[in-house]
Design an enzyme around this catalytic site. Structure first.
Site, short mmCIF file in Angstrom:
data_model
loop_
_atom_site.label_atom_id
_atom_site.label_comp_id
_atom_site.label_asym_id
_atom_site.label_seq_id
_atom_site.Cartn_x
_atom_site.Cartn_y
_atom_site.Cartn_z
N LYS A 140 0.86 -1.19 0.00
CA LYS A 140 0.00 0.00 0.00
C LYS A 140 0.88 1.23 0.00
CE LYS A 140 0.78 1.33 4.48
NZ LYS A 140 1.51 2.57 4.86
N ASP A 196 -3.03 -1.45 10.40
CA ASP A 196 -3.22 -1.44 8.95
C ASP A 196 -3.89 -2.70 8.42
OD1 ASP A 196 -2.15 1.08 8.73
OD2 ASP A 196 -0.21 0.43 7.97
#
Length: 282
Positions: free
Chosen positions: A12, A137
């Site tokens: 990401k 996350d």
């Protein structure tokens, strides 16, 4: 019993990261935008009837029981009562401590992949809630959609940023995240705004100044990239990225990298490659 299931654990990027305050418990309030890359680790799962979780790929300096993949598998067993186990191997491509979410993505792929392989039928929302215990996350990777995040990173709003091409460069250093968030140089007073109204021209990362002070080599890489395209650091580093309009332009710049710097070219995607692959498997 089913054969091996192979699934991606994508990287990401934080396309922006603003820190809007610090809570009494020490956690920082933030506003950020997550987008996935079509590049990452690859995990392979084979079911076992004996309930054992066997991780065949070891991470240097990380005991198997502390590995987020193993913890994710055991968490799913515990929450669902599933008697099955798995042999798991990893093709590791994402650096540890790079700000690309590699460990969290691996954990999310383990949760989502084993939920599919074992037929436990848990919803993505529930998996994301459980995943929060493994790391802040993990839920974004479980959800699998580009998103704005607020609070301490747990409040999500779906997003659709441009799916640009990126050159991601990893400086030869690992960042201590705790050191960054404790640093007096960390900017903590960005104004809190309507997150969906933050324009691309305003995108920035409030962690950069503190990280650059403690890790000058990251600033050096950042400055080099900035000569070729708009550049930013992802998360608390160490990786920095530059945005390009085409794969050709990104690859041409990658070819100019000094030989002692490592980098890769990838496309930003708003649906996780994990969920794209699972849709084919279903």
């Amino acid at each position: 019993m089913a054969t091996t299931l192979s699934l991606p654990a994508p990287a990401k990027l934080n396309l922006f990261l603003f820190i809007t305050g610090r809570r009494p418990d020490g956690y920082h309030e933030l506003q950020t935008l997550f987008q996935f890359l079509d590049f990452g680790d690859e995990l392979h799962f084979s079911p076992r009837a004996d309930g054992q979780i066997c991780l065949e790929s070891k991470l240097e300096g990380v005991a198997a029981e502390d590995n987020l993949i193993v913890r994710a598998a055991r968490l799913l067993q515990e929450k669902t009562g599933c008697p099955l186990g798995a042999d798991i191997s990893v093709d590791k491509r994402l650096p540890m401590g790079g700000g690309l979410g590699g460990g969290s993505s691996d954990a999310a792929t383990a949760l989502v992949g084993l939920n599919h392989l074992w037929g436990t039928g848990v919803s993505l929302e529930q998996l994301a809630q459980w995943g929060l215990a493994l790391g802040a996350d993990v839920p974004i990777f479980v959800r699998g959609r580009a998103a704005y995040a607020e609070g301490v990173g747990e409040i999500f709003t779906d997003a659709a940023p441009p799916e640009s091409w990126y050159l991601v460069v990893r400086p030869p250093v690992s960042v201590n995240t705790g050191l960054v968030f404790q640093s007096p140089d960390l900017k903590r007073d960005s104004p809190k705004r309507l997150i969906t109204a933050i324009e691309p021209t305003e995108w920035a990362n409030d962690c950069e100044a503190a990280v650059f002070k403690h890790y000058p080599v990251i600033e050096k890489v950042f400055s080099w990239l900035l000569e070729y395209a708009p550049a930013r650091m992802t998360g608390t580093g160490c990786c920095v990225f530059a945005r390009f309009d085409s794969q050709v332009a990104a690859t041409a710049t990658q070819a100019l990298l000094p030989p002692h710097w490592q980098g890769f070219v990838a496309k930003g995607v708003n649906r996780s490659p994990l969920h794209e692959r699972l849709a084919v498997c279903a």
